[in-house]
Motif scaffolding. Structure first.
Motif, mmCIF file in Angstrom:
data_model
loop_
_atom_site.group_PDB
_atom_site.id
_atom_site.type_symbol
_atom_site.label_atom_id
_atom_site.label_comp_id
_atom_site.label_asym_id
_atom_site.label_seq_id
_atom_site.Cartn_x
_atom_site.Cartn_y
_atom_site.Cartn_z
ATOM 1 N N GLU A 137 10.335 95.118 -20.418
ATOM 2 C CA GLU A 137 10.898 94.144 -19.687
ATOM 3 C C GLU A 137 10.579 92.922 -20.414
ATOM 4 N N PRO A 138 11.601 92.083 -20.884
ATOM 5 C CA PRO A 138 11.427 90.661 -21.537
ATOM 6 C C PRO A 138 10.430 89.753 -20.773
ATOM 7 N N THR A 139 9.500 89.317 -21.489
ATOM 8 C CA THR A 139 8.266 88.198 -21.058
ATOM 9 C C THR A 139 8.208 87.305 -21.907
ATOM 10 N N TRP A 140 7.169 86.330 -21.654
ATOM 11 C CA TRP A 140 6.800 85.329 -22.413
ATOM 12 C C TRP A 140 6.123 85.573 -23.812
ATOM 13 N N ASN A 141 5.535 86.964 -23.617
ATOM 14 C CA ASN A 141 4.676 87.472 -24.748
ATOM 15 C C ASN A 141 6.018 88.114 -25.923
ATOM 16 N N ARG A 194 4.998 93.967 -23.536
ATOM 17 C CA ARG A 194 5.937 94.098 -22.632
ATOM 18 C C ARG A 194 5.897 95.268 -21.739
ATOM 19 N N PRO A 195 5.747 95.001 -20.402
ATOM 20 C CA PRO A 195 5.671 96.056 -19.325
ATOM 21 C C PRO A 195 6.806 96.992 -19.270
ATOM 22 N N ILE A 196 6.914 98.405 -18.937
ATOM 23 C CA ILE A 196 7.980 98.927 -18.962
ATOM 24 C C ILE A 196 7.922 99.736 -17.643
ATOM 25 N N ALA A 197 9.350 99.501 -17.045
ATOM 26 C CA ALA A 197 9.409 99.811 -15.597
ATOM 27 C C ALA A 197 9.542 101.263 -15.328
ATOM 28 N N SER A 198 8.712 101.832 -14.635
ATOM 29 C CA SER A 198 8.890 103.209 -14.314
ATOM 30 C C SER A 198 8.367 103.638 -12.840
ATOM 31 N N GLN A 199 8.856 104.883 -12.205
ATOM 32 C CA GLN A 199 8.405 105.103 -11.020
ATOM 33 C C GLN A 199 8.160 106.672 -11.060
ATOM 34 N N GLU A 227 8.670 117.176 -8.743
ATOM 35 C CA GLU A 227 8.031 115.969 -8.980
ATOM 36 C C GLU A 227 8.998 115.407 -10.095
ATOM 37 N N HIS A 228 9.287 113.814 -9.920
ATOM 38 C CA HIS A 228 10.346 113.154 -10.277
ATOM 39 C C HIS A 228 9.799 111.961 -11.284
ATOM 40 N N PHE A 229 10.298 111.658 -12.348
ATOM 41 C CA PHE A 229 9.817 110.468 -12.987
ATOM 42 C C PHE A 229 11.026 109.637 -13.362
ATOM 43 N N MET A 230 10.958 108.366 -13.194
ATOM 44 C CA MET A 230 12.390 107.472 -13.605
ATOM 45 C C MET A 230 11.683 106.343 -14.362
ATOM 46 N N MET A 231 12.466 105.836 -15.475
ATOM 47 C CA MET A 231 12.102 104.804 -16.131
ATOM 48 C C MET A 231 13.414 104.034 -16.969
ATOM 49 N N HIS A 232 13.266 102.872 -17.245
ATOM 50 C CA HIS A 232 14.153 102.306 -17.978
ATOM 51 C C HIS A 232 13.569 101.287 -18.826
ATOM 52 N N PHE A 233 14.119 100.920 -20.222
ATOM 53 C CA PHE A 233 13.572 100.010 -21.002
ATOM 54 C C PHE A 233 14.712 99.663 -22.024
ATOM 55 N N ASN A 234 14.395 98.771 -22.716
ATOM 56 C CA ASN A 234 15.342 98.194 -23.647
ATOM 57 C C ASN A 234 15.103 98.768 -25.071
ATOM 58 N N SER A 283 20.088 97.018 -34.976
ATOM 59 C CA SER A 283 20.452 96.000 -36.237
ATOM 60 C C SER A 283 21.639 94.804 -35.583
ATOM 61 N N SER A 284 22.475 95.482 -34.758
ATOM 62 C CA SER A 284 23.653 94.879 -34.176
ATOM 63 C C SER A 284 23.708 94.505 -32.660
ATOM 64 N N ARG A 285 23.057 95.203 -31.921
ATOM 65 C CA ARG A 285 23.241 95.198 -30.440
ATOM 66 C C ARG A 285 21.956 95.646 -29.915
ATOM 67 N N ARG A 286 21.961 95.522 -28.681
ATOM 68 C CA ARG A 286 21.079 95.578 -27.498
ATOM 69 C C ARG A 286 21.340 96.341 -26.538
ATOM 70 N N GLY A 287 20.707 97.591 -25.969
ATOM 71 C CA GLY A 287 21.227 98.229 -24.943
ATOM 72 C C GLY A 287 20.019 98.355 -23.857
ATOM 73 N N VAL A 288 20.330 99.108 -22.629
ATOM 74 C CA VAL A 288 19.357 99.631 -21.850
ATOM 75 C C VAL A 288 19.297 100.934 -21.553
ATOM 76 N N VAL A 289 18.294 101.650 -21.865
ATOM 77 C CA VAL A 289 18.012 102.908 -21.505
ATOM 78 C C VAL A 289 17.498 103.294 -20.216
ATOM 79 N N ASN A 290 18.169 104.353 -19.483
ATOM 80 C CA ASN A 290 17.504 104.974 -18.134
ATOM 81 C C ASN A 290 17.467 106.369 -18.528
ATOM 82 N N LEU A 291 16.362 106.994 -17.778
ATOM 83 C CA LEU A 291 16.079 108.258 -17.931
ATOM 84 C C LEU A 291 15.540 108.663 -16.532
#
Length: 237
Positions: free
Chosen positions: A143-147, A153-158, A167-174, A178-186
């Motif tokens: 996640e974007p922070t001041w750092n 930067r912390p990675i959101a997960s559950q 057992e389930h594991f969920m995560m999303h990160f950026n 070189s041209s764009r930015r996206g969000v990954v969900n797993l």
């Protein structure tokens, strides 16, 4: 005959001198022996310097156990107990650090392993390279922070377990190329008795482009519903 008498007198005189020398040597040896004995007696009769009392702080283990007083024995026992406690505490802390390092970095159940596996999968997909840019320039971060340091930067997960024991594991990160930015969900899952995690889905969302499904347990991707705002509420078609 006169010469014989002189010779006999000379021999007697020499024998007498020899006897006197032997007597003097014996007397001298007896005097030295008596002096040494007296010196030893005097040394043994001198009072010994008092031994420093043994405490918890200054006990070095030199004094034998049988020479200790009851108070000193208690002090030595206390010191050895404290030393044993320090050693056991160090072993427990070392084992705890090793276990934490294994669970967080090396174990297949760790968030780090799940993150690295997803990043490798993203970088190797041609659709992701086309959507974000060159593969070798794609970087992943939390996640974007001041750092500004991406690794901090912390990675959101559950993680959770459903009523069936899966057992389930969920995560999303950026992910940024070189041209764009996206969000990954797993979303990964592992059934009872299974050792390997399986993907339920692994997706990449890039603004202005359709969702990219890298992994999905469904044969066909779920339908994307369009939405619009009306009267302050969001409606889906």
């Amino acid at each position: 005959m006169h010469a014989k008498l002189l010779l006999s007198a000379g021999q007697r005189s020499s024998a007498l001198q020899t006897g006197l020398v032997v007597l003097c040597l014996r007397r001298h040896a007896a005097i030295q022996s008596s002096r040494c004995y007296a010196t030893q007696n005097n040394l043994s009769s001198l009072p010994r310097a008092p031994r420093k009392q043994i405490t918890v702080v200054n006990d070095d283990g030199v004094v034998e156990w049988k020479a200790l007083s009851i108070k000193e024995k208690v002090a030595r026992t206390t010191q050895q107990t404290l030393n044993l406690g320090v050693i056991l505490t160090g072993l427990v802390m070392t084992g705890g650090c090793a276990y934490f390092l294994y669970k967080e970095v090396f174990s297949m159940d760790s968030k780090t392993v799940q993150f690295n596996r997803a990043v490798d999968r993203i970088r190797s997909d041609s659709r992701v390279k086309e959507a974000l840019g060159s593969g070798h320039k794609i970087r992943a971060f939390g996640e974007p922070t001041w750092n500004r340091w991406a690794r901090a930067r912390p990675i959101a997960s559950q993680a959770y377990k459903d009523p069936n024991g899966t057992e389930h594991f969920m995560m999303h990160f950026n992910a940024e190329g070189s041209s764009r930015r996206g969000v990954v969900n797993l979303h990964t899952f592992k059934g009872p008795g299974q050792s390997d995690w399986q993907y339920k889905y692994l997706t990449l969302d890039v603004k202005g482009q359709p969702r990219i499904y890298l992994e999905s347990t469904d044969a066909t991707p779920p339908k994307q519903h369009s939405s619009f705002n009306f009267l302050g509420m969001q409606w889906r078609k």
